[in-house]
Enzyme design. Structure first.
Site, PDB file in Angstrom:
ATOM      1  N   LYS A  87       0.852  -1.195   0.000  1.00  0.00           N
ATOM      2  CA  LYS A  87       0.000   0.000   0.000  1.00  0.00           C
ATOM      3  C   LYS A  87       0.889   1.248   0.000  1.00  0.00           C
ATOM      4  O   LYS A  87       1.744   1.423   0.890  1.00  0.00           O
ATOM      5  CB  LYS A  87      -0.889  -0.040   1.242  1.00  0.00           C
ATOM      6  CG  LYS A  87      -2.186   0.692   1.113  1.00  0.00           C
ATOM      7  CD  LYS A  87      -3.066   0.349   2.312  1.00  0.00           C
ATOM      8  CE  LYS A  87      -4.322   1.143   2.318  1.00  0.00           C
ATOM      9  NZ  LYS A  87      -4.989   1.058   3.623  1.00  0.00           N
TER      10      LYS A  87
HETATM   11  C1  E4P Z   1      -8.301   1.540   3.817  1.00  0.00           C
HETATM   12  O1  E4P Z   1      -7.550   1.230   2.926  1.00  0.00           O
HETATM   13  C2  E4P Z   1      -8.268   2.870   4.441  1.00  0.00           C
HETATM   14  O2  E4P Z   1      -7.066   3.063   5.110  1.00  0.00           O
HETATM   15  C3  E4P Z   1      -9.447   2.993   5.351  1.00  0.00           C
HETATM   16  O3  E4P Z   1     -10.607   2.542   4.674  1.00  0.00           O
HETATM   17  C4  E4P Z   1      -9.638   4.376   5.926  1.00  0.00           C
HETATM   18  O4  E4P Z   1     -10.871   4.377   6.613  1.00  0.00           O
HETATM   19  P1  E4P Z   1     -11.268   5.518   7.664  1.00  0.00           P
HETATM   20  O5  E4P Z   1     -11.470   6.784   6.922  1.00  0.00           O
HETATM   21  O6  E4P Z   1     -12.527   5.013   8.292  1.00  0.00           O
HETATM   22  O7  E4P Z   1     -10.115   5.626   8.635  1.00  0.00           O
END
Ligand code: E4P
Length: 218
Positions: A87
């Site tokens: 990522k």
């Molecule tokens: C996933 O890849 C993201 O990091 C995540 O969905 C962020 O979610 P949030 O905005 O609820 O922290």
């Protein structure tokens, strides 16, 4: 549509996997910190533990923000297991790193995407997944779902292979709207997946069926 669970909690990952509908996991540094996973060795062991539960698609985020650092970290993460997707944040060096990982056959998930221009860059660099954050846009009074719709249209226009991974999904209607639009993947907390089960007519209908059966089968 693929369902990913957005957590680093092993119990929740097992529960979603046991339902038979889980296609992957996304984590981020905040989710890892929430589980108290700190230090390089423990972080890597935790990613490996997640990989041992699910069949594929475990997003593990780099901490470095420079090209060389992201390449080093990403290659180490990818070596942990074939299921790892590296990522990478949507920044200039991140785009460059995604391009190189793609050339090396390492899958990537471009994260922290908040505009269709950013999503276009991620696709051009060869990201496997792009993660637009719906909920965080909604939080600042901007329609996150419109962004998903725009990215899907842009990717369709040019037949980009990057999969649209709707992230920061907060509730079942986010998920259902993403499905209506044709998003390839959603990542969400366990409660959003289990929330799909709920309908009062299912509950009352089942109660009635069981009561009727009981009457004739005492
Ligand atoms: C996933 O890849 C993201 O990091 C995540 O969905 C962020 O979610 P949030 O905005 O609820 O922290």
């Amino acid at each position: 549509m693929k369902f990913f669970i957005d957590t680093a909690n092993l119990d929740e990952i097992r529960e979603a996997y046991d339902m038979g509908v889980l296609d992957g996991v996304t984590t981020n540094p905040s989710l890892m910190a929430k589980e108290g996973i700190t230090g390089d060795a423990k972080i890597k062991a935790h990613y490996k533990a997640i990989c041992d539960i699910v069949d594929n698609n475990v997003s593990a985020e780099v901490i470095a923000t420079d090209y060389e650092g992201m390449m080093k970290e990403g290659r180490e993460l990818a070596k942990l297991d074939d299921k790892i997707v590296v990522k990478i944040p949507m920044i200039k060096d991140g785009v460059k790193a995604i391009k190189q990982f793609s050339a090396e056959g390492i899958r990537t998930n471009c994260t922290l995407v908040f505009s269709s221009g950013q999503a276009l860059l991620a696709a051009k660099a060869g990201a496997s997944y792009v993660s637009p954050f719906i909920g965080r846009l909604d939080d600042i009074s901007t329609d996150g779902l419109t962004l998903i719709e725009d990215i899907i249209r842009i990717y369709d226009n040019y037949a980009y292979e990057t999969e649209v991974l709707a992230a920061s999904v907060r509730h079942t209607m986010h998920l259902i709207e993403c499905a209506n639009m044709g998003a390839d993947v959603v990542t969400c907390p366990l409660k959003v997946i289990t929330g799909l089960l709920k309908h009062p007519l299912t509950d009352s209908g089942l109660a009635q069926f069981l009561a009727d059966h009981k009457k004739g089968n005492q």
